[in-house]
Design a protein around this motif. Structure first.
Motif, PDB file in Angstrom:
ATOM      1  N   ALA A   1       4.523   3.542  -5.268  1.00 46.10           N
ATOM      2  CA  ALA A   1       4.305   2.360  -5.955  1.00 46.10           C
ATOM      3  C   ALA A   1       3.209   2.711  -7.148  1.00 46.10           C
ATOM      4  O   ALA A   1       3.551   1.809  -8.160  1.00 46.10           O
ATOM      5  N   ARG A   2       2.307   3.639  -6.948  1.00 43.45           N
ATOM      6  CA  ARG A   2       1.413   3.787  -8.088  1.00 43.45           C
ATOM      7  C   ARG A   2       2.126   4.328  -9.296  1.00 43.45           C
ATOM      8  O   ARG A   2       1.847   4.333 -10.461  1.00 43.45           O
ATOM      9  N   GLN A   3       3.143   5.077  -9.263  1.00 44.55           N
ATOM     10  CA  GLN A   3       4.093   5.699 -10.197  1.00 44.55           C
ATOM     11  C   GLN A   3       4.979   4.806 -10.741  1.00 44.55           C
ATOM     12  O   GLN A   3       5.352   5.138 -12.089  1.00 44.55           O
ATOM     13  N   VAL A   4       5.081   3.423 -10.373  1.00 40.54           N
ATOM     14  CA  VAL A   4       5.887   2.447 -11.130  1.00 40.54           C
ATOM     15  C   VAL A   4       5.202   2.168 -12.263  1.00 40.54           C
ATOM     16  O   VAL A   4       4.111   1.671 -12.350  1.00 40.54           O
ATOM     17  N   ARG A   5       6.104   2.372 -13.561  1.00 44.26           N
ATOM     18  CA  ARG A   5       5.461   2.130 -14.948  1.00 44.26           C
ATOM     19  C   ARG A   5       5.553   0.813 -15.123  1.00 44.26           C
ATOM     20  O   ARG A   5       6.579   0.058 -14.987  1.00 44.26           O
ATOM     21  N   MET A   6       4.543  -0.069 -15.563  1.00 44.52           N
ATOM     22  CA  MET A   6       4.460  -1.360 -16.073  1.00 44.52           C
ATOM     23  C   MET A   6       4.264  -1.517 -17.526  1.00 44.52           C
ATOM     24  O   MET A   6       3.049  -1.007 -17.720  1.00 44.52           O
ATOM     25  N   THR A   7       4.920  -1.872 -18.262  1.00 42.93           N
ATOM     26  CA  THR A   7       4.780  -2.266 -19.504  1.00 42.93           C
ATOM     27  C   THR A   7       4.606  -3.911 -20.017  1.00 42.93           C
ATOM     28  O   THR A   7       4.029  -4.033 -20.851  1.00 42.93           O
ATOM     29  N   HIS A   8       5.375  -4.442 -19.119  1.00 43.56           N
ATOM     30  CA  HIS A   8       5.247  -6.176 -19.499  1.00 43.56           C
ATOM     31  C   HIS A   8       4.388  -6.742 -18.585  1.00 43.56           C
ATOM     32  O   HIS A   8       3.725  -7.803 -18.776  1.00 43.56           O
ATOM     33  N   LEU A   9       4.220  -6.323 -17.083  1.00 42.88           N
ATOM     34  CA  LEU A   9       3.548  -7.155 -16.143  1.00 42.88           C
ATOM     35  C   LEU A   9       2.008  -6.213 -15.684  1.00 42.88           C
ATOM     36  O   LEU A   9       2.289  -5.136 -16.049  1.00 42.88           O
ATOM     37  N   SER A  10       1.340  -6.797 -15.304  1.00 46.13           N
ATOM     38  CA  SER A  10       0.219  -6.119 -14.665  1.00 46.13           C
ATOM     39  C   SER A  10       0.690  -5.421 -13.339  1.00 46.13           C
ATOM     40  O   SER A  10       1.764  -5.666 -12.840  1.00 46.13           O
ATOM     41  N   HIS A  11      -0.055  -4.343 -12.916  1.00 50.55           N
ATOM     42  CA  HIS A  11       0.369  -3.450 -11.826  1.00 50.55           C
ATOM     43  C   HIS A  11      -0.372  -3.878 -10.503  1.00 50.55           C
ATOM     44  O   HIS A  11      -1.668  -3.288 -10.502  1.00 50.55           O
ATOM     45  N   PRO A  12       0.045  -4.767  -9.677  1.00 52.27           N
ATOM     46  CA  PRO A  12      -0.628  -5.017  -8.533  1.00 52.27           C
ATOM     47  C   PRO A  12      -1.090  -4.269  -7.559  1.00 52.27           C
ATOM     48  O   PRO A  12      -1.819  -4.236  -6.770  1.00 52.27           O
ATOM     49  N   ALA A  13      -0.358  -3.137  -7.641  1.00 50.16           N
ATOM     50  CA  ALA A  13      -0.756  -1.804  -6.717  1.00 50.16           C
ATOM     51  C   ALA A  13      -0.925  -0.615  -7.406  1.00 50.16           C
ATOM     52  O   ALA A  13      -0.787   0.465  -7.056  1.00 50.16           O
ATOM     53  N   GLY A  14      -1.287  -0.822  -8.670  1.00 47.30           N
ATOM     54  CA  GLY A  14      -1.860   0.262  -9.274  1.00 47.30           C
ATOM     55  C   GLY A  14      -3.307   1.002  -9.088  1.00 47.30           C
ATOM     56  O   GLY A  14      -3.940   0.522  -8.056  1.00 47.30           O
ATOM     57  N   PRO A  15      -3.518   2.242  -9.393  1.00 49.00           N
ATOM     58  CA  PRO A  15      -4.720   2.957  -9.173  1.00 49.00           C
ATOM     59  C   PRO A  15      -5.788   2.203  -9.254  1.00 49.00           C
ATOM     60  O   PRO A  15      -6.906   2.254  -8.638  1.00 49.00           O
ATOM     61  N   ASP A  16      -5.985   1.506 -10.199  1.00 48.88           N
ATOM     62  CA  ASP A  16      -7.342   0.586 -10.519  1.00 48.88           C
ATOM     63  C   ASP A  16      -7.349  -0.366  -9.410  1.00 48.88           C
ATOM     64  O   ASP A  16      -8.343  -1.083  -9.372  1.00 48.88           O
ATOM     65  N   CYS A  17      -6.385  -0.736  -8.586  1.00 54.12           N
ATOM     66  CA  CYS A  17      -6.526  -1.764  -7.527  1.00 54.12           C
ATOM     67  C   CYS A  17      -6.724  -1.104  -6.186  1.00 54.12           C
ATOM     68  O   CYS A  17      -7.383  -1.647  -5.268  1.00 54.12           O
ATOM     69  N   TYR A  18      -5.992  -0.081  -5.934  1.00 53.85           N
ATOM     70  CA  TYR A  18      -5.908   0.504  -4.395  1.00 53.85           C
ATOM     71  C   TYR A  18      -6.069   2.146  -4.863  1.00 53.85           C
ATOM     72  O   TYR A  18      -5.108   2.566  -5.287  1.00 53.85           O
ATOM     73  N   GLU A  19      -7.197   2.589  -4.210  1.00 51.48           N
ATOM     74  CA  GLU A  19      -7.694   4.023  -4.328  1.00 51.48           C
ATOM     75  C   GLU A  19      -6.797   4.664  -3.043  1.00 51.48           C
ATOM     76  O   GLU A  19      -7.051   4.142  -2.112  1.00 51.48           O
TER      77      GLU A  19
END
Length: 162
Positions: A46-64
């Protein structure tokens, strides 16, 4: 009256039972981002999914990882906070505020206020033919795709993950 040369995709947004519009130039790419995140099987994927148009709700800045979201821990998009509380993806029905001319918003839609997700433009299904004719007269290219609109709205994200 301004003439536009914009391609819009529209469809019946099931969650609000009205029409919604999106920019056809980015809609399929946004949908691909949503599908990719929904398909992730682990938090690492999930963290590896690249988001260019949308925010990343499961990105590293959200879930460590050190907070219990290790890379190998199973991922379920429906358990992501922003998805659970209905803030991701943003309501597709709010896009009409920026995509449609103000006079058409006023004539064919009604502003609806939600407590948590902000305002959206409710465009009744009954006005479809008239609204599309007016958009086309103004130079818009308009294509209907209910499935795409509902995917952009996050409708049935759980089904994508299974």
């Amino acid at each position: 009256m301004t003439t536009q040369h914009q391609h819009l995709v529209y469809g019946h947004a099931t969650a609000h039972d009205c029409f919604a519009f999106a920019d056809a130039g980015t809609a399929t790419e946004e949908a691909a981002e949503i599908r990719a995140l929904a398909a992730a099987r682990t938090w690492g994927e999930a963290r590896q999914v690249r988001m260019t148009h949308l925010s990343h709700p499961a990105g590293p800045d959200c879930y460590e990882p050190e907070d219990g979201y290790a890379d190998d821990k199973p991922f379920d998009i429906t358990e992501v906070g922003a998805v659970k509380d209905g803030t991701w993806p943003r309501m597709v029905t709010e896009r009409a505020f920026t995509l449609l001319p103000q006079d058409l918003q006023d004539r064919y839609g009604k502003r609806q206020v939600t407590v948590h997700s902000g305002d959206y433009l409710e465009i009744p299904l009954a006005g479809e033919a008239e609204l599309l004719a007016e958009l086309r007269r103004r130079g818009y290219e308009v294509t209907r795709d209910d499935e795409l609109i509902n995917l952009l709205d996050g409708f049935s994200l759980g089904k994508l993950a299974s």
